[in-house]
Scaffold this motif. Sequence first.
Motif, mmCIF file in Angstrom:
data_model
loop_
_atom_site.group_PDB
_atom_site.id
_atom_site.type_symbol
_atom_site.label_atom_id
_atom_site.label_comp_id
_atom_site.label_asym_id
_atom_site.label_seq_id
_atom_site.Cartn_x
_atom_site.Cartn_y
_atom_site.Cartn_z
ATOM 1 N N ILE A 118 0.833 -1.200 0.000
ATOM 2 C CA ILE A 118 0.000 0.000 0.000
ATOM 3 C C ILE A 118 0.870 1.254 0.000
ATOM 4 O O ILE A 118 0.619 2.219 -0.734
ATOM 5 C CB ILE A 118 -0.949 -0.001 1.214
ATOM 6 N N GLU A 119 1.909 1.240 0.817
ATOM 7 C CA GLU A 119 2.805 2.398 0.857
ATOM 8 C C GLU A 119 3.494 2.616 -0.487
ATOM 9 O O GLU A 119 3.599 3.758 -0.966
ATOM 10 C CB GLU A 119 3.851 2.222 1.955
ATOM 11 N N ALA A 120 3.961 1.538 -1.104
ATOM 12 C CA ALA A 120 4.619 1.663 -2.417
ATOM 13 C C ALA A 120 3.655 2.225 -3.457
ATOM 14 O O ALA A 120 4.035 3.064 -4.284
ATOM 15 C CB ALA A 120 5.161 0.305 -2.856
ATOM 16 N N LEU B 241 3.164 9.782 -6.246
ATOM 17 C CA LEU B 241 3.871 11.046 -6.057
ATOM 18 C C LEU B 241 5.279 11.012 -6.639
ATOM 19 O O LEU B 241 6.077 11.910 -6.378
ATOM 20 C CB LEU B 241 3.942 11.384 -4.568
ATOM 21 N N SER B 242 5.590 9.986 -7.428
ATOM 22 C CA SER B 242 6.932 9.834 -7.987
ATOM 23 C C SER B 242 6.895 9.963 -9.499
ATOM 24 O O SER B 242 5.903 9.622 -10.147
ATOM 25 C CB SER B 242 7.519 8.471 -7.608
ATOM 26 N N GLY C 195 8.713 5.963 -10.255
ATOM 27 C CA GLY C 195 7.295 5.628 -10.156
ATOM 28 C C GLY C 195 7.005 4.244 -10.686
ATOM 29 O O GLY C 195 6.232 3.478 -10.087
ATOM 30 N N ASP C 196 7.607 3.886 -11.816
ATOM 31 C CA ASP C 196 7.417 2.545 -12.372
ATOM 32 C C ASP C 196 7.880 1.476 -11.389
ATOM 33 O O ASP C 196 7.197 0.470 -11.168
ATOM 34 C CB ASP C 196 8.193 2.406 -13.682
ATOM 35 N N GLU C 197 9.053 1.683 -10.804
ATOM 36 C CA GLU C 197 9.592 0.708 -9.856
ATOM 37 C C GLU C 197 8.666 0.543 -8.654
ATOM 38 O O GLU C 197 8.447 -0.570 -8.166
ATOM 39 C CB GLU C 197 10.981 1.149 -9.390
ATOM 40 N N LEU C 198 8.133 1.657 -8.179
ATOM 41 C CA LEU C 198 7.254 1.598 -7.019
ATOM 42 C C LEU C 198 5.944 0.890 -7.345
ATOM 43 O O LEU C 198 5.427 0.112 -6.525
ATOM 44 C CB LEU C 198 6.987 3.003 -6.488
ATOM 45 N N TYR C 199 5.382 1.149 -8.523
ATOM 46 C CA TYR C 199 4.158 0.434 -8.900
ATOM 47 C C TYR C 199 4.429 -1.060 -9.029
ATOM 48 O O TYR C 199 3.622 -1.885 -8.602
ATOM 49 C CB TYR C 199 3.592 0.984 -10.208
#
Length: 344
Positions: A196-198, A204-205, A210-214
């Motif tokens: 959820i945090e990622a 916001l990235s 942002g791609d890595e976090l998704y």
Amino acid sequence: MAGISVQDVLRWGWAAAGASYAIWDIEGSRAISARQVQLLRDAGVLAQLPIHLSALAIATAWTGDFAGAAGLIAESDQVAAATGSQVPPQALLRLLALQGREAEARTAIASAMEHGHPHAQWAAAVLYNGLARYEEAAAAARRAASNTFDPWPTMWALPELVEAAARGGEAELARDALERLARTTQSCGTDFPLGIEARCRALLSDGGTGDELYREAIDRLSRTRLRPELARAHLLYGERLRRQGRRTDAREQLRTAHGMLIAIGMEAFAERNADTVTRLTAQEAHIARLARDGRTNAEIGAQLFLSSRTVEWHLSKIFTKLGIGSRRELHAALAQLGPDSPPA
């Protein structure tokens, strides 16, 4: 709870479920609530049963089992009516918000707000995020996140606030909510809260971060049973890719999200995705099927009274919509759209 007397479990078992909530352990809470329900049934303590059925229904809805959640809510209502118990409507609010049935959800939420139920604002935030009405979602999430009476809706509203604020252009509000959220997730170290945090950080990235976090969010959430949260991660990632003009990558994520959302029954979130799911006109679908079946441009043109050049132009548009580059890919792409009939 092994080795603990039934009386102590009945007296203090709710605290174990609360402890699971505090560390974002919805699956643990579901197991505890299921145990509580079974103990109460076996002991014949019907007066206490509805509240635990309601808690189990919330956790069950979170897994995407809406039919199971609805059955538990119905049982809770029946037992409450028979025993004269009063049961807060949080399970119904959660279910209706996830389903996204606006008329029903708004009526239930409004009634709950009149009676001061803390879950009402959280439910409203989920509902309006599903409907892509981010200003209303942010307003409801802010109220839920500022509630000091019940800590769980306050905590659970923070991801809704990050999403609503980020999509509504309120970056500072989203960052503040993310900071508050991280204080509850970082210490847990498990896939659900960190996923959820990622997902929230990805909103916001920019760029590759942002791609890595998704991708991290999708990876972590896929290891849980919480299918609605995983589907939302695919949806948000697909929407991001679409805004960036990365049509092929976006289509993969959006198709995955749409399939999951429809299967779960999350109507509003699925509709939010509707305009991004590939749709061919009736003529384009017909041309695509003829090309898939091996017809040349000249043969297609002769059958449809079009010039070969016009057929070529239509195929170019079709390839763009489907995110493919050649006729060889038509069979697989059309199969993903369903039966051989023009999409609505």
